[in-house]
Design an enzyme around this catalytic site. Structure first.
Site, PDB file in Angstrom:
ATOM      1  CB  SER A  25      -0.973  -0.024   1.156  1.00 35.69           C
ATOM      2  OG  SER A  25      -2.210   0.416   0.696  1.00 35.69           O
ATOM      3  CB  THR A  57      -3.161   2.137   3.088  1.00 37.75           C
ATOM      4  OG1 THR A  57      -2.552   0.992   2.522  1.00 37.75           O
ATOM      5  CG2 THR A  57      -2.156   3.255   3.264  1.00 37.75           C
ATOM      6  CE1 TYR A  58       0.915  -3.555   3.950  1.00 37.85           C
ATOM      7  CE2 TYR A  58      -1.404  -3.447   3.356  1.00 37.85           C
ATOM      8  CZ  TYR A  58      -0.126  -3.914   3.124  1.00 37.85           C
ATOM      9  OH  TYR A  58       0.120  -4.732   2.053  1.00 37.85           O
ATOM     10  N   GLY A  73      -0.588  -0.945  -5.080  1.00 35.90           N
ATOM     11  CA  GLY A  73      -1.901  -1.567  -5.073  1.00 35.90           C
ATOM     12  C   GLY A  73      -2.991  -0.556  -5.379  1.00 35.90           C
ATOM     13  CB  ALA A  74      -6.547  -0.436  -4.345  1.00 37.80           C
ATOM     14  CB  ALA A  75      -3.000   3.051  -1.969  1.00 34.29           C
TER      15      ALA A  75
END
Length: 114
Positions: A25, A57-58, A73-75
């Site tokens: 992320s 997120t992380y 990713g999606a972020a």
């Protein structure tokens, strides 16, 4: 009673890279993580100053001294290279917490610590 308080903030970081098809992320330079008091795997709220997107997120630990802030990713769909972001971590406490804040310039160099 426990409340949620801001504990750490990286203010005005610049996104240096993004990769959509990647597991993960947000990757943050390990040195910046340490200065802000943010740990690997910690939940963070990210606010994109350029487009007003907010996402949770992380954290992935990045290479120390790289000055990289990377979205994965999606972020990665919520920011572009060069966008400025605010990264915040929170904690539960029964009394107020003084947040640790670092302010960055456009090269992700620390210009102020609070």
């Amino acid at each position: 009673m426990l409340n949620i308080y801001l504990k750490s903030k990286i203010h005005m970081a610049t996104i240096t890279r993004k990769e959509v098809y990647y597991e993960g992320s947000i990757e943050i330079d390990e040195e910046l993580m340490g200065k802000a008091g943010i740990s690997e795997g910690e939940l963070v709220l990210v606010v994109n100053v350029n487009n007003a997107e907010r996402f949770v997120t992380y954290v992935i630990k990045g290479k120390r001294g790289s000055r990289e802030i990377n979205l994965y990713g999606a972020a990665a769909r919520l920011g572009e290279e060069g966008d400025r972001v605010i990264i915040m971590a929170f904690t539960f406490s029964d009394k107020p917490v003084k947040a640790k804040t670092i302010v960055l310039n456009e090269k992700n160099e620390i210009v102020q610590e609070k």
